[in-house]
Write an enzyme that holds these catalytic residues in place. Structure first.
Site, PDB file in Angstrom:
ATOM      1  N   ASP A 103       0.863  -1.184   0.000  1.00  0.00           N
ATOM      2  CA  ASP A 103       0.000   0.000   0.000  1.00  0.00           C
ATOM      3  C   ASP A 103       0.899   1.234   0.000  1.00  0.00           C
ATOM      4  OD1 ASP A 103      -2.122   1.670  -0.022  1.00  0.00           O
ATOM      5  OD2 ASP A 103      -3.049   0.901   1.807  1.00  0.00           O
ATOM      6  N   ILE A 104       1.253   1.658  -1.200  1.00  0.00           N
ATOM      7  CA  ILE A 104       2.225   2.745  -1.356  1.00  0.00           C
ATOM      8  C   ILE A 104       1.591   3.999  -1.945  1.00  0.00           C
ATOM      9  CG2 ILE A 104       4.201   1.180  -1.531  1.00  0.00           C
ATOM     10  CD1 ILE A 104       4.125   1.516  -4.587  1.00  0.00           C
ATOM     11  N   LYS A 105       0.454   3.866  -2.610  1.00  0.00           N
ATOM     12  CA  LYS A 105      -0.258   5.021  -3.188  1.00  0.00           C
ATOM     13  C   LYS A 105       0.672   5.993  -3.913  1.00  0.00           C
ATOM     14  CE  LYS A 105      -4.288   4.854  -0.074  1.00  0.00           C
ATOM     15  NZ  LYS A 105      -3.901   3.734   0.809  1.00  0.00           N
ATOM     16  N   ARG A 106       1.622   5.468  -4.676  1.00  0.00           N
ATOM     17  CA  ARG A 106       2.507   6.324  -5.437  1.00  0.00           C
ATOM     18  C   ARG A 106       1.833   6.754  -6.733  1.00  0.00           C
ATOM     19  NH1 ARG A 106       4.704   5.683  -0.728  1.00  0.00           N
ATOM     20  NH2 ARG A 106       6.891   5.090  -0.561  1.00  0.00           N
TER      21      ARG A 106
ATOM     22  N   ASP B 108      -2.710  10.151   1.897  1.00  0.00           N
ATOM     23  CA  ASP B 108      -3.409   8.917   2.252  1.00  0.00           C
ATOM     24  C   ASP B 108      -4.516   9.281   3.235  1.00  0.00           C
ATOM     25  OD1 ASP B 108      -3.867   6.069   3.063  1.00  0.00           O
ATOM     26  OD2 ASP B 108      -1.997   5.751   1.975  1.00  0.00           O
TER      27      ASP B 108
END
Lengths: 306, 306
Positions: A103-106, B108
């Protein structure tokens, strides 16, 4: 990759993923004491405590679940030692046969997203050697920059057999601030969903694409709509448990055959020992408390979905 | 923090920031050979080459510039050793008196953004000790999740005197895919700009807020509009040089007094020695080539802005 995940979900009848998002508060005092004894009250000590904690939870629950989702921020907060613990966690979970969803949401401009994709899912060349630095199986991606911020991830999915989940409708209270606003014909989250379909069209494996979507459990009506709108996208569903989503909210995220979604719980599982409901286990048996919390979550979700 | 940046820009008459986004291709063979001799053709070797390369550019140009902007993806691609080189770069640049803008584009749900904010700008507690793991001065933030993904960064800006730049209109070709679409009264990027004003209203320092915005040089008309729409936001402007933006495109990003924006160039500066224009310097004097490229960029931008 998506079929590896689907197969594991089917075999275990477990459309769930455990979020390995450790805060120091969640870690029993004895583990912290051991780690601080070895490394002091330092970032290295925190990182050691995090890894030992993760390992016990994974050991206790890995036979029940298909996948884990480490939230990299919880490791990044401890700097470089934290990221070492992240990498050790990824490796350990893969050794246990789990699919690791980073879960890096890059998400960035093309060349930069290329570097993220290489570092987290793919490989880099150094001289004559090739390394896969973090080597997770799947990762979450932020779509704000549009297609050329996502394309490098698609490329790595193709060449390295990996998968991504693009943020469509997030679980947090203010996700609607931009995501729910309407462009006239569609909302922003629907526009992103339509792009998820396009991005995923070249990455089909069986019924599903290696390009999935993140849709929060906290928005069940939108989940139902998005399930229909993205028929081939696996949906990663955060927000169950501690964030407020419950099993009965979840049916709409799934296809009728019980596939199509995987529900994450983080705090509700890894900090189960701190809940009144699981206090019988005590601090020492926190792994068993997490295992029981996974079983309870499975009961809740299976009742809603199958 | 924003006034520290404004002061440095004013004193050096230099509204520019050098993007420290090293690719191995940009690094002279001799530096790589040295690093590989010490550490092998490994991630550690790549990280060493990156740091030595950065250091020589910073040594050559730090008197001309107020700030640097390391793009963390370019370090993350080399895994944990890469992130060690990132941290060493942040520290070294701060020792040289530069403001460090961490180009991390994180964002996030609240608790997770809190961990990113603590790790990159703020501090974490481990037992009785407090550590500032990466400790950059400012950071870029992705707004897709709305206010509760940004608030933890605002909190750290307040408590630790730091600053952020929120992505509003990015420099990449497909940034318009979502950002330019209209919600009827405003586009997405305008809606984000309006939130930047709100987020920044509690974080004013003099004329400017510690909440700035990212707007790409490649969209000069939108730059002009956004300059007016966010009067107190410092604008971080990527996309100059290699991405296609030129000095004459930039005037509209600035206020009439020549303040209000800071223009980034990455490849155009750090890989200057590879351009025909600077080939007189040769590979060995790549730092001097970068210095000359900074001077040329300053000439171009000063002519447009002052």
């Amino acid at each position: 990759m998506i079929q590896k995940l689907v197969k594991a979900i089917s075999e275990k009848k477990a459309p769930v993923v455990v979020g390995l998002d450790p805060m120091l508060d969640y870690i029993p005092a004895a583990i912290k004491a051991d780690a601080f004894q070895k490394y002091g009250e330092t970032l290295e000590g925190a990182a050691e405590a995090v890894f030992v904690f993760n390992k016990e939870i994974v050991d206790a629950a890995s036979d029940l679940i298909p996948a884990v989702k480490p939230q990299i921020a919880m490791y990044e907060q401890f700097g470089v030692p934290g990221l070492q613990a992240y990498k050790k966690t990824v490796d350990y979970c893969q050794e246990k046969g789990l699919v690791v969803i980073a879960d890096i949401k890059r998400g960035d401009i093309g060349s930069t997203s290329g570097a993220y994709a290489a570092g987290h899912l793919g490989a880099v060349k150094v001289g004559g050697n090739t390394f896969a630095p973090f080597d997770a199986d799947m990762a979450t991606v932020n779509p704000y920059l549009g297609s050329d911020g996502v394309n490098p991830f698609l490329e790595v999915c193709k060449t390295c057999d990996k998968g991504i989940f693009v943020l469509v409708k997030t679980s947090n209270p203010s996700s609607g601030e931009f995501q729910d606003r309407s462009f006239g014909d569609v909302t922003l989250y629907e526009a992103v969903a339509d792009r998820v379909n396009a991005w995923g069209s070249d990455l089909m494996e069986g019924e599903y694409s290696n390009v999935g979507a993140v849709v929060g459990a906290t928005y069940p009506e939108m989940g139902r709509e998005l399930r229909a709108r993205m028929p081939h996208a696996y949906i990663l569903v955060p927000g169950y448990g501690a964030q407020g989503g419950t099993g009965k909210d979840l049916a709409g995220f799934f296809h009728k055959d019980g596939l199509g979604a995987i529900v994450n719980s983080s705090r509700g599982i890894i900090a189960a020992w701190k809940q009144d409901k699981y206090k019988e286990f005590g601090e020492a048996k926190f792994g068993e408390a997490s295992r029981k919390a996974v079983q309870d979550m499975l009961d809740d979700i299976r009742a809603a979905v199958y």
